[in-house]
Write a protein that holds these residues in place. Structure first.
Motif, PDB file in Angstrom:
ATOM      1  N   ILE A  87       0.871  -1.181   0.000  1.00  0.00           N
ATOM      2  CA  ILE A  87       0.000   0.000   0.000  1.00  0.00           C
ATOM      3  C   ILE A  87       0.903   1.224   0.000  1.00  0.00           C
ATOM      4  O   ILE A  87       1.869   1.284   0.766  1.00  0.00           O
ATOM      5  N   THR A  88       0.593   2.187  -0.859  1.00  0.00           N
ATOM      6  CA  THR A  88       1.384   3.415  -0.913  1.00  0.00           C
ATOM      7  C   THR A  88       0.462   4.632  -0.951  1.00  0.00           C
ATOM      8  O   THR A  88      -0.708   4.534  -1.310  1.00  0.00           O
ATOM      9  N   GLY A  89       1.013   5.749  -0.595  1.00  0.00           N
ATOM     10  CA  GLY A  89       0.301   7.020  -0.652  1.00  0.00           C
ATOM     11  C   GLY A  89       1.289   8.139  -0.444  1.00  0.00           C
ATOM     12  O   GLY A  89       2.429   7.903  -0.024  1.00  0.00           O
ATOM     13  N   SER A  90       0.865   9.353  -0.734  1.00  0.00           N
ATOM     14  CA  SER A  90       1.751  10.488  -0.494  1.00  0.00           C
ATOM     15  C   SER A  90       0.937  11.731  -0.180  1.00  0.00           C
ATOM     16  O   SER A  90      -0.249  11.829  -0.521  1.00  0.00           O
ATOM     17  N   CYS A  91       1.579  12.657   0.488  1.00  0.00           N
ATOM     18  CA  CYS A  91       0.985  13.960   0.790  1.00  0.00           C
ATOM     19  C   CYS A  91       2.124  14.934   1.056  1.00  0.00           C
ATOM     20  O   CYS A  91       3.280  14.537   1.197  1.00  0.00           O
ATOM     21  N   VAL A  92       1.778  16.203   1.107  1.00  0.00           N
ATOM     22  CA  VAL A  92       2.750  17.257   1.403  1.00  0.00           C
ATOM     23  C   VAL A  92       2.357  17.897   2.720  1.00  0.00           C
ATOM     24  O   VAL A  92       1.194  18.240   2.924  1.00  0.00           O
ATOM     25  N   LEU A  93       3.326  18.031   3.625  1.00  0.00           N
ATOM     26  CA  LEU A  93       3.056  18.726   4.877  1.00  0.00           C
ATOM     27  C   LEU A  93       2.901  20.208   4.571  1.00  0.00           C
ATOM     28  O   LEU A  93       3.812  20.831   4.022  1.00  0.00           O
ATOM     29  N   PRO A  94       1.742  20.786   4.873  1.00  0.00           N
ATOM     30  CA  PRO A  94       1.546  22.214   4.578  1.00  0.00           C
ATOM     31  C   PRO A  94       2.564  23.097   5.301  1.00  0.00           C
ATOM     32  O   PRO A  94       3.189  22.683   6.282  1.00  0.00           O
ATOM     33  N   ASP A  95       2.706  24.307   4.811  1.00  0.00           N
ATOM     34  CA  ASP A  95       3.631  25.273   5.394  1.00  0.00           C
ATOM     35  C   ASP A  95       3.060  25.834   6.694  1.00  0.00           C
ATOM     36  O   ASP A  95       1.861  25.797   6.930  1.00  0.00           O
TER      37      ASP A  95
ATOM     38  N   MET B 196      -6.466  24.532  11.301  1.00  0.00           N
ATOM     39  CA  MET B 196      -5.574  23.526  10.726  1.00  0.00           C
ATOM     40  C   MET B 196      -5.485  23.722   9.229  1.00  0.00           C
ATOM     41  O   MET B 196      -6.504  24.012   8.584  1.00  0.00           O
ATOM     42  N   ALA B 197      -4.311  23.533   8.678  1.00  0.00           N
ATOM     43  CA  ALA B 197      -4.112  23.445   7.231  1.00  0.00           C
ATOM     44  C   ALA B 197      -3.956  21.962   6.916  1.00  0.00           C
ATOM     45  O   ALA B 197      -3.166  21.268   7.558  1.00  0.00           O
ATOM     46  N   ILE B 198      -4.715  21.465   5.935  1.00  0.00           N
ATOM     47  CA  ILE B 198      -4.777  20.038   5.633  1.00  0.00           C
ATOM     48  C   ILE B 198      -4.286  19.780   4.213  1.00  0.00           C
ATOM     49  O   ILE B 198      -4.583  20.539   3.304  1.00  0.00           O
ATOM     50  N   ASN B 199      -3.566  18.656   4.039  1.00  0.00           N
ATOM     51  CA  ASN B 199      -3.166  18.197   2.721  1.00  0.00           C
ATOM     52  C   ASN B 199      -3.300  16.683   2.690  1.00  0.00           C
ATOM     53  O   ASN B 199      -3.045  16.021   3.683  1.00  0.00           O
ATOM     54  N   GLY B 200      -3.712  16.134   1.558  1.00  0.00           N
ATOM     55  CA  GLY B 200      -3.759  14.689   1.393  1.00  0.00           C
ATOM     56  C   GLY B 200      -5.030  14.043   1.859  1.00  0.00           C
ATOM     57  O   GLY B 200      -5.035  12.869   2.187  1.00  0.00           O
ATOM     58  N   ALA B 201      -6.102  14.796   1.927  1.00  0.00           N
ATOM     59  CA  ALA B 201      -7.436  14.271   2.232  1.00  0.00           C
ATOM     60  C   ALA B 201      -7.602  13.875   3.691  1.00  0.00           C
ATOM     61  O   ALA B 201      -8.558  13.220   4.037  1.00  0.00           O
ATOM     62  N   TRP B 202      -6.703  14.240   4.562  1.00  0.00           N
ATOM     63  CA  TRP B 202      -6.836  13.896   5.962  1.00  0.00           C
ATOM     64  C   TRP B 202      -8.098  14.513   6.544  1.00  0.00           C
ATOM     65  O   TRP B 202      -8.433  15.648   6.248  1.00  0.00           O
ATOM     66  N   LYS B 203      -8.827  13.774   7.318  1.00  0.00           N
ATOM     67  CA  LYS B 203     -10.043  14.185   8.020  1.00  0.00           C
ATOM     68  C   LYS B 203     -11.191  14.491   7.070  1.00  0.00           C
ATOM     69  O   LYS B 203     -12.069  15.277   7.366  1.00  0.00           O
ATOM     70  N   LYS B 204     -11.213  13.900   5.908  1.00  0.00           N
ATOM     71  CA  LYS B 204     -12.386  14.012   5.052  1.00  0.00           C
ATOM     72  C   LYS B 204     -13.463  13.096   5.593  1.00  0.00           C
ATOM     73  O   LYS B 204     -13.190  12.179   6.363  1.00  0.00           O
ATOM     74  N   GLY B 205     -14.657  13.304   5.157  1.00  0.00           N
ATOM     75  CA  GLY B 205     -15.769  12.519   5.650  1.00  0.00           C
ATOM     76  C   GLY B 205     -15.808  11.121   5.080  1.00  0.00           C
ATOM     77  O   GLY B 205     -15.175  10.794   4.086  1.00  0.00           O
ATOM     78  N   SER B 206     -16.602  10.267   5.721  1.00  0.00           N
ATOM     79  CA  SER B 206     -16.721   8.874   5.291  1.00  0.00           C
ATOM     80  C   SER B 206     -17.369   8.774   3.910  1.00  0.00           C
ATOM     81  O   SER B 206     -17.093   7.837   3.164  1.00  0.00           O
ATOM     82  N   LEU B 207     -18.224   9.731   3.540  1.00  0.00           N
ATOM     83  CA  LEU B 207     -18.837   9.701   2.213  1.00  0.00           C
ATOM     84  C   LEU B 207     -17.774   9.868   1.128  1.00  0.00           C
ATOM     85  O   LEU B 207     -17.783   9.153   0.128  1.00  0.00           O
TER      86      LEU B 207
ATOM     87  N   LEU C 118      -6.993   6.805   3.689  1.00  0.00           N
ATOM     88  CA  LEU C 118      -6.493   8.166   3.548  1.00  0.00           C
ATOM     89  C   LEU C 118      -5.110   8.294   4.179  1.00  0.00           C
ATOM     90  O   LEU C 118      -4.846   7.717   5.234  1.00  0.00           O
ATOM     91  N   PHE C 119      -4.262   9.058   3.546  1.00  0.00           N
ATOM     92  CA  PHE C 119      -2.974   9.435   4.104  1.00  0.00           C
ATOM     93  C   PHE C 119      -2.854  10.929   3.917  1.00  0.00           C
ATOM     94  O   PHE C 119      -2.986  11.440   2.800  1.00  0.00           O
ATOM     95  N   GLY C 120      -2.648  11.648   5.002  1.00  0.00           N
ATOM     96  CA  GLY C 120      -2.592  13.092   4.889  1.00  0.00           C
ATOM     97  C   GLY C 120      -1.755  13.705   5.986  1.00  0.00           C
ATOM     98  O   GLY C 120      -1.227  13.010   6.859  1.00  0.00           O
TER      99      GLY C 120
END
Length: 181
Positions: A48-56, A138-149, A164-166
């Motif tokens: 399993i792989t995923g990626s995201c960018v840590l916001p500034d 919070m600044a979010i990247n990578g779909a973290w804390k999106k809803g279950s829908l 999700l990976f964020g």
């Protein structure tokens, strides 16, 4: 779903050891703002792989810590966070016994301000509660804390699994006093 034991879990090239069955963690990771982080999970059966960018880093500009605000028009503004996909702003009473509802909402990445609804400072009957309130952002990247829908419809942002990976960066919280006019 059962936790997966004995997997190889890495963030970039940093191995995350399994602390308890199916929980992988490494404290004090030295993460850098605006840096891409790649998730890699390997078991005997799958990868399993995923990626995201840590916001500034960013900050709440207004209100400032210790301000006194009138609850009729409370505006919050913040500096832009590079690599943020969206923001989550929250307002809650500092006093945990307060009956005020508080408030939380997502905003798109190009947002830098909003007006907090008066209901954040009221109970469900519409009664206003003066006092100290904590503003978080919070600044979010990578779909973290999106809803279950979103997860159900899109499958998340992982390859090889649904999930999700964020990354999220918090601005320093601000505590203000909110009163009636």
């Amino acid at each position: 779903m059962q936790p997966i034991n004995d997997a190889l879990v890495k963030i970039n090239e940093i191995n995350l050891p399994e602390k308890i069955d199916g929980v992988y963690f490494k404290s004090a990771l030295d993460l850098q703002f605006c840096q891409r982080y790649n998730l890699y999970i390997a078991t005997e059966k799958e990868t399993i792989t995923g990626s995201c960018v840590l916001p500034d880093s960013f900050s709440i500009i207004r209100p400032t810590h210790g301000d006194t605000l009138i609850f009729i028009e409370v505006r919050v503004s913040w500096s832009q966070s590079d690599s943020a996909e969206y923001y989550i702003i929250g307002v809650k009473p500092a006093d945990t016994t307060s009956k005020a509802q508080g408030w939380e909402k997502n905003f798109p990445a190009d947002s830098t301000s909003c007006v907090i609804p008066q209901t954040a400072f009221m109970d469900t009957l519409g009664d206003f509660y003066p006092g100290e309130y904590t503003f978080t952002l919070m600044a979010i990247n990578g779909a973290w804390k999106k809803g279950s829908l979103d997860l159900f419809l899109s499958g998340g942002n992982l390859q090889g699994a649904v999930g999700l990976f964020g990354a999220a960066v918090y601005a320093k919280p601000v505590v203000t006093y909110v009163k009636s006019p």
